[in-house]
Every structure is written in C-alpha cells, then in structure tokens.
Design a protein around this motif. Structure first.
Motif, PDB file in Angstrom:
ATOM      1  N   PRO A 118       0.757  -1.237  -0.005  1.00  0.00           N
ATOM      2  CA  PRO A 118      -0.140  -0.017   0.029  1.00  0.00           C
ATOM      3  C   PRO A 118       0.835   1.160   0.088  1.00  0.00           C
ATOM      4  O   PRO A 118       2.052   1.388   0.527  1.00  0.00           O
ATOM      5  CB  PRO A 118      -0.867  -0.301   1.326  1.00  0.00           C
ATOM      6  CG  PRO A 118       0.161  -1.021   2.070  1.00  0.00           C
ATOM      7  CD  PRO A 118       0.618  -1.880   1.303  1.00  0.00           C
ATOM      8  N   ILE A 119       0.368   2.383  -0.798  1.00  0.00           N
ATOM      9  CA  ILE A 119       0.934   3.756  -0.564  1.00  0.00           C
ATOM     10  C   ILE A 119      -0.200   4.582  -0.204  1.00  0.00           C
ATOM     11  O   ILE A 119      -1.262   4.382  -0.270  1.00  0.00           O
ATOM     12  CB  ILE A 119       1.598   3.840  -1.901  1.00  0.00           C
ATOM     13  CG1 ILE A 119       0.615   3.836  -3.090  1.00  0.00           C
ATOM     14  CG2 ILE A 119       2.598   3.091  -2.210  1.00  0.00           C
ATOM     15  CD1 ILE A 119       1.215   4.346  -4.623  1.00  0.00           C
ATOM     16  N   PRO A 120       0.254   5.867   0.325  1.00  0.00           N
ATOM     17  CA  PRO A 120      -0.693   6.757   0.398  1.00  0.00           C
ATOM     18  C   PRO A 120      -1.490   7.327  -0.719  1.00  0.00           C
ATOM     19  O   PRO A 120      -1.097   7.246  -1.919  1.00  0.00           O
ATOM     20  CB  PRO A 120       0.204   8.034   1.136  1.00  0.00           C
ATOM     21  CG  PRO A 120       1.664   7.390   1.396  1.00  0.00           C
ATOM     22  CD  PRO A 120       1.731   6.327   0.318  1.00  0.00           C
ATOM     23  N   ALA A 121      -2.622   7.834  -0.435  1.00  0.00           N
ATOM     24  CA  ALA A 121      -3.672   8.269  -1.596  1.00  0.00           C
ATOM     25  C   ALA A 121      -2.633   9.516  -2.106  1.00  0.00           C
ATOM     26  O   ALA A 121      -2.085  10.141  -1.757  1.00  0.00           O
ATOM     27  CB  ALA A 121      -4.958   9.072  -0.850  1.00  0.00           C
ATOM     28  N   PRO A 122      -3.173   9.689  -3.350  1.00  0.00           N
ATOM     29  CA  PRO A 122      -4.305   9.371  -4.233  1.00  0.00           C
ATOM     30  C   PRO A 122      -4.231   8.031  -4.747  1.00  0.00           C
ATOM     31  O   PRO A 122      -5.262   7.495  -5.065  1.00  0.00           O
ATOM     32  CB  PRO A 122      -4.392  10.472  -5.242  1.00  0.00           C
ATOM     33  CG  PRO A 122      -2.906  10.896  -5.520  1.00  0.00           C
ATOM     34  CD  PRO A 122      -2.232  11.056  -4.174  1.00  0.00           C
ATOM     35  N   CYS A 123      -3.055   7.414  -4.874  1.00  0.00           N
ATOM     36  CA  CYS A 123      -3.000   6.116  -5.470  1.00  0.00           C
ATOM     37  C   CYS A 123      -3.042   5.199  -4.133  1.00  0.00           C
ATOM     38  O   CYS A 123      -3.017   5.699  -2.908  1.00  0.00           O
ATOM     39  CB  CYS A 123      -1.740   5.889  -5.954  1.00  0.00           C
ATOM     40  SG  CYS A 123      -1.427   6.622  -7.464  1.00  0.00           S
ATOM     41  N   HIS A 124      -3.261   3.883  -4.277  1.00  0.00           N
ATOM     42  CA  HIS A 124      -3.372   3.088  -3.230  1.00  0.00           C
ATOM     43  C   HIS A 124      -2.510   1.844  -3.260  1.00  0.00           C
ATOM     44  O   HIS A 124      -2.199   1.321  -2.139  1.00  0.00           O
ATOM     45  CB  HIS A 124      -4.982   2.593  -3.224  1.00  0.00           C
ATOM     46  CG  HIS A 124      -5.798   3.643  -3.201  1.00  0.00           C
ATOM     47  ND1 HIS A 124      -6.050   4.214  -2.105  1.00  0.00           N
ATOM     48  CD2 HIS A 124      -6.664   4.282  -4.131  1.00  0.00           C
ATOM     49  CE1 HIS A 124      -7.191   5.272  -2.176  1.00  0.00           C
ATOM     50  NE2 HIS A 124      -7.271   5.123  -3.375  1.00  0.00           N
ATOM     51  N   TRP A 125      -1.964   1.372  -4.272  1.00  0.00           N
ATOM     52  CA  TRP A 125      -0.904   0.255  -4.278  1.00  0.00           C
ATOM     53  C   TRP A 125       0.129   0.653  -5.098  1.00  0.00           C
ATOM     54  O   TRP A 125       0.078   1.086  -6.318  1.00  0.00           O
ATOM     55  CB  TRP A 125      -1.860  -0.796  -4.874  1.00  0.00           C
ATOM     56  CG  TRP A 125      -3.003  -1.342  -3.739  1.00  0.00           C
ATOM     57  CD1 TRP A 125      -4.384  -1.055  -4.090  1.00  0.00           C
ATOM     58  CD2 TRP A 125      -2.509  -1.951  -2.875  1.00  0.00           C
ATOM     59  NE1 TRP A 125      -4.797  -1.669  -2.763  1.00  0.00           N
ATOM     60  CE2 TRP A 125      -4.043  -2.155  -2.154  1.00  0.00           C
ATOM     61  CE3 TRP A 125      -1.667  -2.395  -1.960  1.00  0.00           C
ATOM     62  CZ2 TRP A 125      -4.332  -2.892  -0.926  1.00  0.00           C
ATOM     63  CZ3 TRP A 125      -1.768  -3.191  -0.904  1.00  0.00           C
ATOM     64  CH2 TRP A 125      -3.017  -3.270  -0.484  1.00  0.00           C
ATOM     65  N   HIS A 126       1.300   0.073  -4.998  1.00  0.00           N
ATOM     66  CA  HIS A 126       2.318  -0.232  -5.803  1.00  0.00           C
ATOM     67  C   HIS A 126       2.422  -1.714  -6.139  1.00  0.00           C
ATOM     68  O   HIS A 126       2.333  -2.451  -5.078  1.00  0.00           O
ATOM     69  CB  HIS A 126       3.609   0.147  -5.101  1.00  0.00           C
ATOM     70  CG  HIS A 126       4.083   1.736  -5.367  1.00  0.00           C
ATOM     71  ND1 HIS A 126       5.026   2.048  -4.787  1.00  0.00           N
ATOM     72  CD2 HIS A 126       3.434   2.620  -6.096  1.00  0.00           C
ATOM     73  CE1 HIS A 126       5.277   3.612  -5.200  1.00  0.00           C
ATOM     74  NE2 HIS A 126       4.172   3.674  -5.870  1.00  0.00           N
ATOM     75  N   LEU A 127       2.487  -2.052  -7.311  1.00  0.00           N
ATOM     76  CA  LEU A 127       2.646  -3.216  -7.741  1.00  0.00           C
ATOM     77  C   LEU A 127       4.041  -3.589  -8.229  1.00  0.00           C
ATOM     78  O   LEU A 127       4.086  -3.439  -9.487  1.00  0.00           O
ATOM     79  CB  LEU A 127       1.463  -3.918  -8.769  1.00  0.00           C
ATOM     80  CG  LEU A 127      -0.084  -3.826  -8.369  1.00  0.00           C
ATOM     81  CD1 LEU A 127      -0.709  -2.615  -8.379  1.00  0.00           C
ATOM     82  CD2 LEU A 127      -0.876  -4.925  -8.824  1.00  0.00           C
ATOM     83  N   ASP A 128       4.767  -4.043  -7.358  1.00  0.00           N
ATOM     84  CA  ASP A 128       6.429  -3.984  -7.775  1.00  0.00           C
ATOM     85  C   ASP A 128       6.763  -5.017  -8.588  1.00  0.00           C
ATOM     86  O   ASP A 128       6.351  -6.166  -7.893  1.00  0.00           O
ATOM     87  CB  ASP A 128       7.187  -3.700  -6.702  1.00  0.00           C
ATOM     88  CG  ASP A 128       8.720  -3.109  -6.994  1.00  0.00           C
ATOM     89  OD1 ASP A 128       8.663  -2.517  -7.914  1.00  0.00           O
ATOM     90  OD2 ASP A 128       9.466  -3.310  -6.231  1.00  0.00           O
TER      91      ASP A 128
END
Length: 180
Positions: A118-128
C-alpha cells in the motif's frame, strides 16, 4: 510493443516460486486488464513499478538505499517512465539512477519476485515487479537525490536493517544466482 503490452507479456511468463507469487501474478494481470493506465503513477487504483536489487555476488553483499521519503533501507526502484521500453529497462534505469553505478546487468530469467504494497492516497497500491542486477567488480556507487544514504550490506546483515520484502527479494535473487 507498448510498456503495458510488455508488462502483460512479462507477467504472463512469470513463474513465481510459490502460491502467493502466483496469486500476485494474477492480481497484476487483472489490474492491467482493467486499467489501460495501470503502468503510470496517475492511475488512482494503483500502478506497476519496477525495481532491482543490486548484488555483488563475489563479495556476498547488496547495495541498499535509505529512501528519502520512507526512511527505510530498500532496493533501487520506482515508477515507470514514458521512455521505458520494457519493465526490465525501467528496473535497470531506476537501479542505475539511484545507485550511480554504470554497467549494471540484470540477472537473466526476468523478474525474481512480485511485491504489492500500500501507498498513501491518491494512489493506493504499488505493484512492484522486482529484478536483481549485478554490479561489476570495483563498481563505485554514488548517492542520488532520492536517497538519504546508500550502503553495501553483507547478505547476513540485511535482516538487521531491511523489512521482510527486501529479505524475500534477497532470498529469491540468491536462489537465482545459485541456479546460474
């Protein structure tokens, strides 16, 4: 081929080591199928990123960056850019930029791991999508603006400074190295 198409191709061919990696592979492919902009930071539902663990196998060590914003020891990596022609190219670019080391070489065989966080808003996810890269003997690192520090750690010291995602990446990279 677009970067989105490359990501679908890479992930379709990714053979994770366990059921959790296979599940993540499906999650990533579903994300890309539902989000034509899923490669880019602007995608509010989350986006793919590319990273690479820089390894010096001759000395049994890895190069980690103390991330400026997160204040954690991590592998090099980040967002895909429009000029990236592939996920591998994005991972190699990020590793080169953040380590300051020219001539890094990605381990053959594609990504070594996937990690969704998870990452802070406005995005929600890093798919690394995580790769591993080797540094040549005598490579000299140079800290970038994205780092507070940059340091080589012997394999057995990584557990004392990094989180479990970095440890799993190191284990997978070492397994790939051992297989030749």
């Amino acid at each position: 081929m677009s970067l989105h198409d490359d990501a679908v191709s890479v992930l379709s061919g990714y053979d994770g080591a366990d059921a959790r990696q296979a599940e993540l592979r499906g999650t990533y492919l579903d994300h890309l199928a539902g989000h034509p902009d899923g490669m880019w930071k602007a995608c509010g539902a989350g986006h793919l990123t590319a990273s690479a663990l820089v390894v010096d196998p001759e000395r049994g060590r890895v190069l980690l960056t103390l991330h400026r914003k997160l204040r954690m020891w991590l592998q090099m990596g980040g967002h895909c850019e429009p000029q990236d022609t592939s996920l591998a190219a994005a991972a190699l670019r990020e590793a080169t930029e953040e380590s300051g080391i020219a001539g890094l070489t990605l381990l053959p065989g594609g990504p070594v791991r996937l990690d969704r966080h998870p990452i802070p808003a406005p995005c929600h996810w890093h798919l690394d999508v995580q790769y591993a890269a080797t540094a040549s003997a005598g490579a000299v690192e140079q800290i970038s603006d994205e780092s507070l520090d940059l340091r080589w750690f012997p394999y057995d010291e990584v557990a004392g400074v990094a989180d479990t995602s970095v440890l799993r990446l190191l284990e997978s990279a070492r397994a790939r190295l051992d297989r030749g």
